[in-house]
Scaffold this motif. Structure first.
Motif, short mmCIF file in Angstrom:
data_model
loop_
_atom_site.label_atom_id
_atom_site.label_comp_id
_atom_site.label_asym_id
_atom_site.label_seq_id
_atom_site.Cartn_x
_atom_site.Cartn_y
_atom_site.Cartn_z
N GLU A 143 -50.54 -115.17 34.97
CA GLU A 143 -51.60 -115.15 35.99
C GLU A 143 -52.06 -113.73 36.30
OE1 GLU A 143 -50.72 -117.12 39.60
OE2 GLU A 143 -51.38 -119.01 38.76
N ARG A 144 -51.10 -112.81 36.32
CA ARG A 144 -51.48 -111.41 36.61
C ARG A 144 -52.42 -110.89 35.54
NH1 ARG A 144 -45.44 -110.20 38.40
NH2 ARG A 144 -45.66 -110.61 40.63
N LEU A 145 -52.16 -111.31 34.29
CA LEU A 145 -53.04 -110.90 33.19
C LEU A 145 -54.44 -111.47 33.34
CD1 LEU A 145 -50.85 -111.31 29.97
CD2 LEU A 145 -51.79 -109.18 30.88
N HIS A 146 -54.53 -112.67 33.91
CA HIS A 146 -55.81 -113.38 33.98
C HIS A 146 -56.39 -113.41 35.39
CE1 HIS A 146 -53.99 -114.82 30.23
NE2 HIS A 146 -55.23 -114.91 29.80
N ARG A 147 -55.91 -112.51 36.22
CA ARG A 147 -56.28 -112.54 37.63
C ARG A 147 -57.80 -112.49 37.84
NH1 ARG A 147 -53.42 -111.01 42.99
NH2 ARG A 147 -55.24 -110.87 44.31
N GLY A 148 -58.47 -111.70 37.01
CA GLY A 148 -59.92 -111.57 37.16
C GLY A 148 -60.64 -112.89 37.03
N GLU A 149 -60.21 -113.72 36.08
CA GLU A 149 -60.84 -115.03 35.88
C GLU A 149 -60.46 -115.99 37.00
OE1 GLU A 149 -59.30 -116.05 31.90
OE2 GLU A 149 -59.20 -113.87 31.73
N ILE A 150 -59.18 -115.97 37.39
CA ILE A 150 -58.68 -116.89 38.41
C ILE A 150 -59.42 -116.70 39.72
CG2 ILE A 150 -56.68 -117.39 39.87
CD1 ILE A 150 -54.92 -116.73 37.40
N GLU A 151 -59.69 -115.41 40.04
CA GLU A 151 -60.27 -115.08 41.35
C GLU A 151 -61.64 -115.71 41.55
OE1 GLU A 151 -60.11 -110.85 41.42
OE2 GLU A 151 -58.40 -110.81 42.79
N ARG A 152 -62.33 -116.02 40.47
CA ARG A 152 -63.70 -116.52 40.62
C ARG A 152 -63.69 -117.91 41.25
NH1 ARG A 152 -64.49 -114.27 34.77
NH2 ARG A 152 -64.31 -112.08 35.32
N ARG A 153 -63.70 -118.95 40.43
CA ARG A 153 -63.68 -120.32 40.98
C ARG A 153 -62.64 -121.10 40.20
NH1 ARG A 153 -68.46 -122.86 43.01
NH2 ARG A 153 -68.57 -124.16 41.17
N SER A 154 -61.44 -121.19 40.76
CA SER A 154 -60.35 -121.85 40.05
C SER A 154 -59.55 -122.74 40.99
CB SER A 154 -59.38 -120.82 39.45
OG SER A 154 -60.05 -119.97 38.55
N VAL A 155 -58.95 -123.74 40.35
CA VAL A 155 -58.03 -124.63 41.05
C VAL A 155 -56.76 -124.69 40.20
CG1 VAL A 155 -57.67 -126.99 41.88
CG2 VAL A 155 -59.95 -126.00 41.95
N LEU A 156 -55.62 -124.68 40.87
CA LEU A 156 -54.35 -124.91 40.18
C LEU A 156 -53.71 -126.12 40.84
CD1 LEU A 156 -51.64 -122.27 39.23
CD2 LEU A 156 -51.04 -124.50 40.17
N VAL A 157 -53.49 -127.16 40.03
CA VAL A 157 -52.85 -128.36 40.56
C VAL A 157 -51.65 -128.72 39.71
CG1 VAL A 157 -55.10 -129.27 41.31
CG2 VAL A 157 -54.12 -130.04 39.13
N GLY A 158 -50.87 -129.64 40.22
CA GLY A 158 -49.82 -130.21 39.40
C GLY A 158 -48.55 -130.53 40.14
#
Length: 272
Positions: A143-158
């Motif tokens: 997640e730290r590697l992909h933080r830039g993408e996550i910050e935009r519009r993301s959902v994490l479920v499960g």
DNA sequence: ATGGTGGCACCGCCA
């Protein structure tokens, strides 16, 4: 446009595809994220999914164990799968909905099935517990590697297999040494959440002072009477998306359906 | 204090 997303550990998609139909009839979600499909990709019930209104299906399965899938009313712009701990487990799939789904901007949904971790909360005695912590550490680094993408519009479920708050379990004291609620796991989950700056959307609707469960053991004689539940299933949203969450439902009644999963569906609706 | 249930694959493993 409202976008409703369900997360549900179904405990065998082939056995319970008619319960997915029942879920669809009752909640009418746009997207259904499943965990523990226990189904190889070439045996996934795609026709049935299409019949109940979900012609777009992204799967990451394996024979007998684990497995995740996303059923959608709308086509995906992208699908990706991430392996963790180099063990070949199918525990993550991500889909991006965008132009083809009629959204004003892309929205990515990460669907996770975190290892349960066995019975003994000691990494020296129990390799499954070690795997659980390692999985969370790897996911945090990823997640730290992909933080830039996550910050935009993301959902994490499960099914994250951890109940972090005292009110996420029926007895905080009695479960402090029970896998799913130990301080070391709660700490690891907190790091994963912090790495993406994720907002715990369920707790935006039900305050942390109130009990909230999504799972009740099969082993109870009367699950509803004893009500010894845990909140193992989660919906997290990125800071950009979280303020658009409009409603949240825990479909507790699904635990009483015939031949139920031990988890119940959770739905969140966003103004996406 | 213990064992209780369920799914899959195959009679044990995982949850």
């Amino acid at each position: 446009m409202p976008l409703s997303i369900v997360t549900w550990n179904i405990n065998s998609v082939r056995l319970r595809i008619e319960l997915v139909a029942k879920l669809a009839a009752e909640l009418n979600p746009d997207v259904i994220c499943l965990q523990e499909t226990k189904c190889p990709d070439d045996r996934f019930p795609l026709k049935e999914a299409g019949r109940i209104g979900y012609p777009h299906v992204a799967i990451h399965g394996q024979k007998g164990y684990h497995g995740v899938a996303v059923l959608s009313r709308f086509p995906f712009d992208e699908v990706s799968r991430q392996g963790f701990c180099d063990v070949g487990d199918a525990r993550h799939i991500a889909v991006t909905l965008g132009g083809a789904a009629g959204l004003k901007a892309p929205l990515t949904i990460h669907n996770f099935y975190v290892p349960a971790g066995g019975d003994i909360p000691d990494t020296a005695l129990n390799p499954k517990f070690k795997h659980k912590l390692d999985f969370l550490d790897e996911a945090t680094a990823w997640e730290r590697l992909h933080r830039g993408e996550i910050e935009r519009r993301s959902v994490l479920v499960g099914d994250l297999n951890i109940a972090p708050l005292e009110t996420d379990v029926w007895s905080h004291k009695q479960l402090l040494d029970v896998v799913s609620h130990t301080p070391v796991e709660v700490d690891r989950l907190g790091r994963l959440q912090a790495a993406g700056d994720w907002v715990d959307v369920m707790r935006r609707f039900i305050p942390p002072e109130e009990k909230l469960y999504t799972w009740w053991s099969y082993r109870a004689a009367d699950w509803a009477a004893s009500d010894r539940g845990r909140r193992l299933d989660h919906v997290w949203a990125s800071p950009a998306l979280a303020p658009t969450a409009r409603a949240m439902t825990v479909l507790r009644e699904a635990r009483s359906w015939e031949r139920p999963s031990d988890h119940v569906p959770v739905m969140v609706t966003f103004d996406a």
